[in-house]
Scaffold this motif. Structure first.
Motif, PDB file in Angstrom:
ATOM      1  N   ASP A  35      36.129  17.726  10.507  1.00 14.82           N
ATOM      2  CA  ASP A  35      36.955  16.664  11.087  1.00 14.82           C
ATOM      3  C   ASP A  35      38.282  16.552  10.356  1.00 14.82           C
ATOM      4  O   ASP A  35      38.328  16.155   9.188  1.00 14.82           O
ATOM      5  N   GLY A 142      37.493   8.469  14.001  1.00 17.63           N
ATOM      6  CA  GLY A 142      38.110   8.022  12.754  1.00 17.63           C
ATOM      7  C   GLY A 142      37.110   7.844  11.628  1.00 17.63           C
ATOM      8  O   GLY A 142      37.435   8.063  10.471  1.00 17.63           O
ATOM      9  N   GLY A 145      29.258   7.165  10.929  1.00 20.73           N
ATOM     10  CA  GLY A 145      28.333   6.051  10.776  1.00 20.73           C
ATOM     11  C   GLY A 145      28.431   4.947  11.823  1.00 20.73           C
ATOM     12  O   GLY A 145      27.899   3.858  11.624  1.00 20.73           O
ATOM     13  N   ASP A 175      29.930  13.849  19.950  1.00 25.21           N
ATOM     14  CA  ASP A 175      30.297  13.594  18.554  1.00 25.21           C
ATOM     15  C   ASP A 175      30.399  12.097  18.318  1.00 25.21           C
ATOM     16  O   ASP A 175      31.235  11.423  18.917  1.00 25.21           O
ATOM     17  N   GLY A 177      27.594   9.027  16.277  1.00 20.85           N
ATOM     18  CA  GLY A 177      26.379   8.237  16.457  1.00 20.85           C
ATOM     19  C   GLY A 177      25.171   9.030  16.913  1.00 20.85           C
ATOM     20  O   GLY A 177      24.228   8.467  17.470  1.00 20.85           O
ATOM     21  N   GLY A 197      26.923  13.690  11.648  1.00 20.94           N
ATOM     22  CA  GLY A 197      27.443  13.519  10.298  1.00 20.94           C
ATOM     23  C   GLY A 197      26.462  12.772   9.428  1.00 20.94           C
ATOM     24  O   GLY A 197      25.690  13.374   8.675  1.00 20.94           O
ATOM     25  N   SER A 198      26.452  11.437   9.552  1.00 23.41           N
ATOM     26  CA  SER A 198      25.596  10.655   8.654  1.00 23.41           C
ATOM     27  C   SER A 198      24.113  10.948   8.837  1.00 23.41           C
ATOM     28  O   SER A 198      23.371  10.987   7.851  1.00 23.41           O
TER      29      SER A 198
END
Ligand code: DX5
Ligand code: ZN
Length: 216
Positions: A35, A142, A145, A175, A177, A197-198
């Motif tokens: 990102d 941006g 999470g 992309d 959540g 991600g998270s």
């Protein structure tokens, strides 16, 4: 065919990205999502092409570069040279998206176009014959999470139908959540690539998480 999993290093420890890439390499995930944020198109800053060049020797995975920047055309050449495989930019950030897609193709890279939650699919319909990947943002870009916005998955369904009708073959990625709870809905909508991600970096057992995301 099961979904491609693309862990986003945004959620990793930036002081130890070699370890993050090693974790991805060992997890069964096929891609690495990178990102790039400019602090203007989105209210956050990350990294530039040097990061991609430095990570490239540490993995043979597909490097999926997601540019959340204004004037992406100024950076594309450098990201291509850095070893990016897919170069995705936002339709909202540019005027001449058609020209930029051709530019990416001419560099021998895979093309990607992305839309934020407020942008309808119709905004990119004319571009779809030129793209290898459509990245549907399922949160406002941006930050990692955040919670997935379910209405965005309707856009995935529209893209699946459009692709079939026109005989196209672009991949559809979501992309934002994506986790064990939301992946099934995304898969049902017809996605090909799940960015996480998270969910990935918080998972203790990353192999198990990747299998869960794939619905195995
Ligand atoms: C957000 C980024 C995402 C982010 C997703 O603007 O584009 O790739 O890393 O993070 P999660 O999976 O935590 O929502
Ligand atoms: Zn992203």
């Amino acid at each position: 065919m099961s979904c491609i999993i693309a862990p986003s290093v945004l959620a990793a420890d930036f002081s130890n990205l070699t370890a993050a890439v090693a974790d991805i390499n060992d997890s069964g995930a096929e891609w690495i999502h990178l990102d790039v944020m400019d602090g203007k198109f989105v209210p956050n800053l990350t990294f530039g092409p040097k990061m991609v060049a430095d990570l490239r020797p540490h993995t043979s995975s597909v490097l999926d570069v997601h540019l959340m920047v204004y004037q992406p055309e100024d950076l594309i050449d450098e990201f291509a040279r850095a070893g990016a495989d897919y170069i995705t930019f936002h339709v909202e950030a540019v005027v001449h998206s058609h020209r930029i897609l051709q530019f990416i193709r001419n560099l021998g890279k895979k093309t990607g176009i992305s839309i934020v939650p407020s942008t309808p699919v119709v905004m990119i319909e004319e571009l779809l014959p030129l793209v290898d990947l459509v990245l549907v943002m399922t949160v406002n870009p941006g930050f990692g999470g955040q919670d997935l916005i379910p209405a965005c998955l309707e856009k995935v369904k529209k893209l699946v139908l459009f692709r079939e009708k026109k005989g196209l073959s672009f991949l559809i990625s979501v992309d934002g959540g994506i986790n064990e709870a939301t992946a099934a809905g995304a898969r049902d909508a017809g996605v090909d690539v799940l960015v996480a991600g998270s969910a990935f970096f918080n998972a203790r057992d990353k192999k198990a998480l990747v299998s869960q995301l794939k619905g195995e």
